[in-house]
Scaffold this motif. Structure first.
Motif, mmCIF file in Angstrom:
data_model
loop_
_atom_site.group_PDB
_atom_site.id
_atom_site.type_symbol
_atom_site.label_atom_id
_atom_site.label_comp_id
_atom_site.label_asym_id
_atom_site.label_seq_id
_atom_site.Cartn_x
_atom_site.Cartn_y
_atom_site.Cartn_z
ATOM 1 N N LEU A 1 -60.771 -75.333 -13.501
ATOM 2 C CA LEU A 1 -61.738 -74.944 -12.471
ATOM 3 C C LEU A 1 -63.069 -75.641 -12.683
ATOM 4 C CD1 LEU A 1 -62.361 -71.339 -11.186
ATOM 5 C CD2 LEU A 1 -64.280 -72.632 -12.099
ATOM 6 N N CYS A 2 -63.694 -76.032 -11.586
ATOM 7 C CA CYS A 2 -65.092 -76.473 -11.642
ATOM 8 C C CYS A 2 -65.843 -75.866 -10.470
ATOM 9 C CB CYS A 2 -65.203 -78.004 -11.652
ATOM 10 S SG CYS A 2 -65.199 -78.772 -10.012
ATOM 11 N N GLU A 3 -67.147 -75.656 -10.668
ATOM 12 C CA GLU A 3 -68.008 -75.076 -9.642
ATOM 13 C C GLU A 3 -69.354 -75.769 -9.731
ATOM 14 O OE1 GLU A 3 -70.745 -72.410 -7.602
ATOM 15 O OE2 GLU A 3 -70.751 -72.782 -9.765
ATOM 16 N N ILE A 4 -69.953 -76.063 -8.597
ATOM 17 C CA ILE A 4 -71.094 -76.974 -8.546
ATOM 18 C C ILE A 4 -72.273 -76.513 -9.400
ATOM 19 C CG2 ILE A 4 -72.100 -75.917 -6.480
ATOM 20 C CD1 ILE A 4 -72.819 -78.795 -5.574
ATOM 21 N N ASP A 5 -72.498 -75.208 -9.519
ATOM 22 C CA ASP A 5 -73.631 -74.705 -10.293
ATOM 23 C C ASP A 5 -73.287 -74.463 -11.756
ATOM 24 O OD1 ASP A 5 -75.456 -74.703 -8.161
ATOM 25 O OD2 ASP A 5 -74.680 -72.794 -7.424
ATOM 26 N N LEU A 6 -72.059 -74.792 -12.138
ATOM 27 C CA LEU A 6 -71.623 -74.617 -13.519
ATOM 28 C C LEU A 6 -71.480 -76.011 -14.136
ATOM 29 C CD1 LEU A 6 -70.763 -72.414 -15.551
ATOM 30 C CD2 LEU A 6 -68.414 -72.755 -14.779
ATOM 31 N N ASN A 7 -72.541 -76.476 -14.785
ATOM 32 C CA ASN A 7 -72.557 -77.806 -15.424
ATOM 33 C C ASN A 7 -72.211 -78.925 -14.446
ATOM 34 O OD1 ASN A 7 -73.128 -76.610 -17.899
ATOM 35 N ND2 ASN A 7 -70.968 -76.371 -18.402
ATOM 36 N N ASP A 8 -72.759 -78.830 -13.213
ATOM 37 C CA ASP A 8 -72.518 -79.870 -12.207
ATOM 38 C C ASP A 8 -71.034 -80.126 -11.991
ATOM 39 O OD1 ASP A 8 -75.066 -80.401 -11.338
ATOM 40 O OD2 ASP A 8 -75.446 -81.947 -12.824
ATOM 41 N N CYS A 9 -70.258 -79.065 -11.983
ATOM 42 C CA CYS A 9 -68.810 -79.117 -11.720
ATOM 43 C C CYS A 9 -68.028 -79.814 -12.834
ATOM 44 C CB CYS A 9 -68.498 -79.782 -10.379
ATOM 45 S SG CYS A 9 -67.095 -79.008 -9.509
ATOM 46 N N ALA A 10 -68.552 -79.763 -14.057
ATOM 47 C CA ALA A 10 -67.725 -80.197 -15.190
ATOM 48 C C ALA A 10 -66.588 -79.189 -15.330
ATOM 49 C CB ALA A 10 -68.554 -80.240 -16.468
ATOM 50 N N PRO A 11 -65.340 -79.640 -15.427
ATOM 51 C CA PRO A 11 -64.216 -78.701 -15.397
ATOM 52 C C PRO A 11 -64.130 -77.837 -16.649
ATOM 53 C CG PRO A 11 -63.438 -80.937 -15.803
ATOM 54 C CD PRO A 11 -64.897 -81.044 -15.485
ATOM 55 N N ILE A 12 -63.726 -76.593 -16.447
ATOM 56 C CA ILE A 12 -63.444 -75.670 -17.533
ATOM 57 C C ILE A 12 -62.001 -75.200 -17.394
ATOM 58 C CG2 ILE A 12 -65.837 -74.877 -17.648
ATOM 59 C CD1 ILE A 12 -64.827 -72.251 -16.295
ATOM 60 N N LYS A 13 -61.480 -74.571 -18.433
ATOM 61 C CA LYS A 13 -60.177 -73.923 -18.356
ATOM 62 C C LYS A 13 -60.422 -72.414 -18.430
ATOM 63 C CE LYS A 13 -56.670 -75.887 -20.269
ATOM 64 N NZ LYS A 13 -55.706 -76.422 -21.280
ATOM 65 N N ILE B 1 -73.180 -88.534 0.766
ATOM 66 C CA ILE B 1 -71.814 -88.080 0.522
ATOM 67 C C ILE B 1 -71.865 -86.715 -0.156
ATOM 68 C CG2 ILE B 1 -69.652 -88.613 -0.655
ATOM 69 C CD1 ILE B 1 -70.446 -91.558 -0.519
ATOM 70 N N ALA B 2 -71.129 -85.770 0.397
ATOM 71 C CA ALA B 2 -71.171 -84.397 -0.120
ATOM 72 C C ALA B 2 -70.484 -84.318 -1.481
ATOM 73 C CB ALA B 2 -70.493 -83.448 0.854
ATOM 74 N N PRO B 3 -71.107 -83.675 -2.469
ATOM 75 C CA PRO B 3 -70.445 -83.455 -3.755
ATOM 76 C C PRO B 3 -69.452 -82.303 -3.666
ATOM 77 C CG PRO B 3 -72.597 -82.441 -3.789
ATOM 78 C CD PRO B 3 -72.476 -83.145 -2.455
ATOM 79 N N ILE B 4 -68.561 -82.219 -4.617
ATOM 80 C CA ILE B 4 -67.604 -81.121 -4.660
ATOM 81 C C ILE B 4 -68.336 -79.801 -4.910
ATOM 82 C CG2 ILE B 4 -65.696 -80.127 -5.991
ATOM 83 C CD1 ILE B 4 -64.638 -82.943 -6.376
ATOM 84 N N MET B 5 -68.026 -78.795 -4.112
ATOM 85 C CA MET B 5 -68.623 -77.463 -4.298
ATOM 86 C C MET B 5 -67.813 -76.682 -5.330
ATOM 87 S SD MET B 5 -69.811 -74.691 -1.440
ATOM 88 C CE MET B 5 -68.200 -74.476 -0.661
ATOM 89 N N TYR B 6 -66.498 -76.650 -5.154
ATOM 90 C CA TYR B 6 -65.629 -76.121 -6.198
ATOM 91 C C TYR B 6 -64.238 -76.714 -6.043
ATOM 92 C CZ TYR B 6 -64.315 -72.600 -2.622
ATOM 93 O OH TYR B 6 -63.897 -71.970 -1.487
ATOM 94 N N GLN B 7 -63.526 -76.735 -7.156
ATOM 95 C CA GLN B 7 -62.176 -77.288 -7.183
ATOM 96 C C GLN B 7 -61.407 -76.567 -8.282
ATOM 97 O OE1 GLN B 7 -62.004 -81.483 -8.132
ATOM 98 N NE2 GLN B 7 -59.918 -81.711 -7.383
#
Length: 488
Positions: free
Chosen positions: A54-66, A216-222
């Motif tokens: 998971l990544c979320e834009i306000d969490l370390n600029d969408c750096a992925p976490i598990k 270009i829009a950045p990823i909000m969450y993935q």
């Protein structure tokens, strides 16, 4: 971890993972041609185990976490009954273990441990985002269970008035299995899509973008479902050890004031970098709160977007000693808006430390950046000594690492010995209990993937005495946790 393994047949029959499609592309004017309804939390029960990337834009600029979650049971919060959820977050080199209380009407965080604060907010804004449209409350005609066949599930007020609509059916493959999903989403310059599964409590997959008017829009969450199991009765996290929160032991500041400000052109005059950091004199072992703006050199109020950047520690000659991006397992950092807010741990010893705000270039997140706007600004910061860190290092010191291991690391970094010879040294450290193996490693003794270059850099710096033993060991632990190095 002693996790019960549910066979593929159970998954196929229990939650709808299969190779049978609803019939891709079948869609009516009023949604998709699938009977039934869905809401966040549908089918959730005690014993469920989930694992997401998971990544979320306000969490370390969408750096992925598990993110790993296990529904242990139920707890009471005043008059409200909540799902008692045990959680493990793997964020770069950090492992955070704790508890959340998830709501019954919608399984979003209501209670959570302090250490999980940022992750609970990120969870609510990503994996639980659909709770704004679909909950278990059947009496709520607007936000109750939603039909797959409905034309729309609601208006997204913050995104230009777009409608959240069921778009199509699609069979997708995930690490957890094959799933027959319904795709819901909206269009805002990009296709924003969330894949849901009937009678499955959380979405299986999502890719959405922030709403921007230019650029270009950045990823909000993935996110993607990595694993799912049912009827887990034994605690799957009983052997997981949280990373020791040094910040608490070192009495580090958690609120930041009196920022030091500066505005400089990069060395290449490609852009202006405005920076603010706090505290004025950071402390060993604590963090620096950075606020950085990337500005147009011809217009000091215009932000530059789509920036690939990093924060380095450099020596007097400007050579990179440490990279924050590499510390968290990334090649670089990315920001879509030109405005960065980041906490940078101080690993350097007391004295004057040179930090370089380094811009690799600009461009889409997953493309090689255009170096035309590349460059850097160096900021010298005085780091204060922390006597508590000395005491903590003495209490937590690793057993002495033999000199031949350090020699091996230097030779390996220089390409004079191969990966196998280096791994033999790592195996020795584990056998002698100098290094602890993360609890979820697999049993093999070979390299499964290419080792990132930053690990070799770490090895070389460690051999040269530029970083300490703990920093080197954390890098190796990262390789083991990510199964890049597999060790018996």
């Amino acid at each position: 971890m002693n996790i019960l393994v549910i066979g593929l047949l159970t998954i196929l029959l229990g939650v709808g993972f299969s190779n049978i499609s609803y019939g891709q592309g079948v869609q009516t004017a009023g949604g998709v041609d699938v009977e039934g309804t869905w809401y966040l939390g549908e089918g959730l029960k005690v014993g469920d185990y989930f694992e997401y990337s998971l990544c979320e834009i306000d969490l370390n600029d969408c750096a992925p976490i598990k993110l790993k979650m296990w529904i242990k049971g139920e707890i009471q919060n005043e008059s409200e009954s909540l799902w008692d959820t045990k959680v493990v977050v793997i964020d770069g080199n950090k492992i955070i273990q704790g508890s959340m209380g998830l709501g019954k009407t919608a399984p979003e965080p209501v209670l959570f441990d302090d250490d999980l604060f940022d992750y609970a907010i990120g969870f609510k804004s990503s994996l639980a985002w659909l709770s704004a449209f679909a909950t278990a409350n059947e009496d709520d005609r607007i936000h109750g269970p939603q039909k797959f066949s409905d034309a729309a599930w609601g208006k997204i007020g913050a995104i230009g008035g777009a409608q959240l609509i069921p778009k199509r059916t699609e069979t997708i493959n995930t690490p957890a299995g094959t799933a027959d999903t319904v795709v819901v989403g909206w269009y805002s310059g990009n296709n924003n899509e969330i894949w849901i599964l009937d009678d499955f409590p959380f979405p299986v997959k999502a890719l959405t973008y922030a709403w921007v008017t230019t650029g270009i829009a950045p990823i909000m969450y993935q996110y993607t479902l990595l694993d799912y199991k049912e009827n887990i009765t034994d605690d799957p996290f009983k052997d997981v050890k949280s990373t020791i929160p040094k910040e608490k032991l070192l009495e580090c500041p958690t609120e930041f004031h009196n920022y030091v400000s500066g505005r400089e052109s990069t060395n290449t005059f490609s852009m202006l970098i405005q920076y603010n950091y706090s505290p004025e004199v950071p402390i060993e072992g604590c963090s620096i709160d950075w606020k950085i703006n990337f500005m147009n050199k011809y217009n000091e109020v215009e932000f530059i977007d789509q920036v690939h950047y990093d924060i380095w520690v450099v020596d007097d000659a400007g050579n990179k000693i440490r990279s924050y991006a590499q510390d968290i397992g990334r090649a670089d950092l990315f920001n879509g808006f030109g405005q960065v807010h980041i906490l940078l741990p101080v690993e350097e010893k007391a004295g004057i430390v040179k930090y370089a705000i380094f811009v690799h270039g600009t461009g889409s997140e997953y493309e090689v950046p255009n170096p035309e706007l590349g460059g850097y600004v160096i900021v010298e910061i005085e780091i204060a000594e922390n006597l508590l860190l000395r005491e903590l290092d003495n209490d937590m010191s690793y057993p002495e690492i033999p000199s031949w291991i350090k020699n091996n690391a230097g030779w390996w970094a220089a390409g004079q010995i191969g990966d196998d010879s280096f791994i033999q040294g790592i195996q020795f450290l584990i056998k002698e209990n100098i290094m602890k193996i993360p609890s979820d490693t697999q049993d093999s003794s070979s390299v499964s993937n290419e080792i990132p270059s930053w690990i070799k850099n770490n090895a070389g710096w460690w051999a040269a005495g530029q970083i300490g033993d703990d920093s080197f060991i954390q890098g190796i632990q990262f390789l083991i946790k990510e199964n890049i190095i597999k060790i018996t």
